[in-house]
Design an enzyme around this catalytic site. Structure first.
Site, short mmCIF file in Angstrom:
data_model
loop_
_atom_site.label_atom_id
_atom_site.label_comp_id
_atom_site.label_asym_id
_atom_site.label_seq_id
_atom_site.Cartn_x
_atom_site.Cartn_y
_atom_site.Cartn_z
N HIS A 46 0.81 -1.22 0.00
CA HIS A 46 0.00 0.00 0.00
C HIS A 46 0.84 1.27 0.00
O HIS A 46 0.29 2.37 -0.07
CB HIS A 46 -0.95 0.01 1.20
CG HIS A 46 -2.04 -1.02 1.10
ND1 HIS A 46 -3.00 -1.00 0.11
CD2 HIS A 46 -2.29 -2.12 1.84
CE1 HIS A 46 -3.81 -2.04 0.26
NE2 HIS A 46 -3.40 -2.74 1.30
N ARG A 71 7.18 -5.30 3.32
CA ARG A 71 5.93 -6.01 3.00
C ARG A 71 5.85 -6.05 1.49
O ARG A 71 5.81 -5.01 0.83
CB ARG A 71 4.70 -5.31 3.58
CG ARG A 71 3.42 -6.00 3.03
CD ARG A 71 2.18 -5.73 3.81
NE ARG A 71 1.64 -4.41 3.59
CZ ARG A 71 0.46 -4.01 4.08
NH1 ARG A 71 -0.28 -4.84 4.82
NH2 ARG A 71 0.04 -2.78 3.86
N GLU A 147 -5.19 -12.31 7.47
CA GLU A 147 -6.08 -11.14 7.37
C GLU A 147 -7.36 -11.45 6.60
O GLU A 147 -7.88 -10.60 5.90
CB GLU A 147 -5.34 -9.94 6.76
CG GLU A 147 -4.58 -10.19 5.48
CD GLU A 147 -3.85 -8.95 4.95
OE1 GLU A 147 -4.05 -7.83 5.45
OE2 GLU A 147 -3.08 -9.12 3.98
N ASP A 173 -8.10 -5.59 6.86
CA ASP A 173 -8.61 -6.55 5.88
C ASP A 173 -9.37 -7.68 6.56
O ASP A 173 -10.36 -8.18 6.02
CB ASP A 173 -7.46 -7.09 5.02
CG ASP A 173 -7.07 -6.10 3.93
OD1 ASP A 173 -7.99 -5.51 3.32
OD2 ASP A 173 -5.88 -5.88 3.71
C1 3PY Z 1 -4.55 -4.54 7.35
O1 3PY Z 1 -4.95 -4.00 8.37
O2 3PY Z 1 -5.26 -5.20 6.58
C2 3PY Z 1 -3.15 -4.39 6.99
O3 3PY Z 1 -2.70 -4.98 6.04
C3 3PY Z 1 -2.30 -3.47 7.83
O4 3PY Z 1 -1.26 -2.97 7.14
MG MG Z 2 -4.14 -5.84 4.78
#
Ligand code: 3PY
Ligand code: MG
Length: 264
Positions: A46, A71, A147, A173
């Site tokens: 991101h 990441r 996530e 997410d």
């Molecule tokens: C999320 O909260 O989904 C993330 O990937 C945090 O960076």
């Molecule tokens: Mg995420």
């Protein structure tokens, strides 16, 4: 090989603070990494940077005592191998939703015979030292992002993946995949899911990390048993610091315009 201080802190039970970079600047990376974080992660998913800028940011982090991590954009084996070659000492991989993805992730991070990482250590060698190849499998960290609801349904098998060092929870997410709003991670079904992931990972002695929206939440997560916390990202911290500077400088009646949205 230069030791991985994040891994060593984990093994000795010390908390790990992780800075998070979305601003595409080696100077910003150097400033953030000089503030005392144990690790600093360049966010290619991101964040606004491309590969070359990410490499310059890793170089900037490397002159500080923070451990350089990345990441990646997704479970993309060639990209992960290249980021390790660029000197990342840890990879946080988004959306590891199945045991197959977890296996592929570990394979991308480890040289044979353990995995399938291709040889060409490039900057990894410069940062890690001449014996990088011999020890890289033991020193570089593979952290799978949990996530999604799907990942929770296959959690035990994902966490049992041999060679996985730990997990990193993406609470936003995770919330979205459960039909909840980003930012709703401290209670309800998302809060319960996070507690379940933490318990399952700690049972296996895996490093448990999580993204946090604030320092207060990061502190709470450490108290709950997380090993690594990210107390917000660079854009968010920069925005909120600017807002507080203005608020400290002006009285309410002197304030001419309200703050726009803070970066996330
Ligand atoms: C999320 O909260 O989904 C993330 O990937 C945090 O960076
Ligand atoms: Mg995420």
């Amino acid at each position: 090989m230069r030791p991985n201080s994040v891994k060593n802190r984990f093994l000795s039970g010390q908390p790990i603070t992780n800075g998070w970079l979305s601003i595409p600047s080696s100077y910003a990376a150097e400033v953030v990494a000089s503030q005392g974080f144990d690790a600093v992660t360049v966010d290619l998913q991101h964040g606004m940077m491309d590969f070359e800028t990410a490499m310059a940011m890793l170089q900037a982090i490397s002159i500080t005592s923070a451990t350089p991590m990345v990441r990646c954009t997704s479970m993309d084996a060639p990209q992960i191998m290249r980021l390790l070659d660029a000197g990342a000492y840890g990879i946080i991989c988004p959306s590891i939703d199945t045991p197959e993805l977890a296996r592929a992730f570990v394979d991308a991070c480890r040289y044979p015979p353990v995995g399938k990482r291709s040889f060409g250590p490039a900057r990894g060698l410069l940062y890690g030292g001449p014996d990088y190849f011999e020890h890289a499998n033991d020193h570089t960290l593979a952290l799978a992002m949990i996530e999604s609801k799907q990942a929770i349904s296959e959690l035990e098998a994902i966490l049992d993946t041999p060679g996985l060092d730990g997990i990193y929870i993406g609470p936003n997410d995770l919330a979205l995949s459960m039909g909840c709003k980003p930012g709703s991670e401290t209670e309800g079904v998302v809060g319960d899911a996070i507690a379940q992931i933490l318990r399952a990972a700690r049972r296996r002695n895996l490093l448990c990390g999580i993204f946090c929206a604030s320092a207060a939440l990061a502190r709470q997560r450490l108290d709950e048993g997380f090993h690594l916390v990210t107390p917000g990202n660079d854009a968010n911290i920069l925005g909120s610091s600017c807002k507080s500077r203005i608020a400290e400088t002006l009285s309410e009646s002197e304030t001419t315009h309200q703050a726009d949205i803070t970066g996330y």
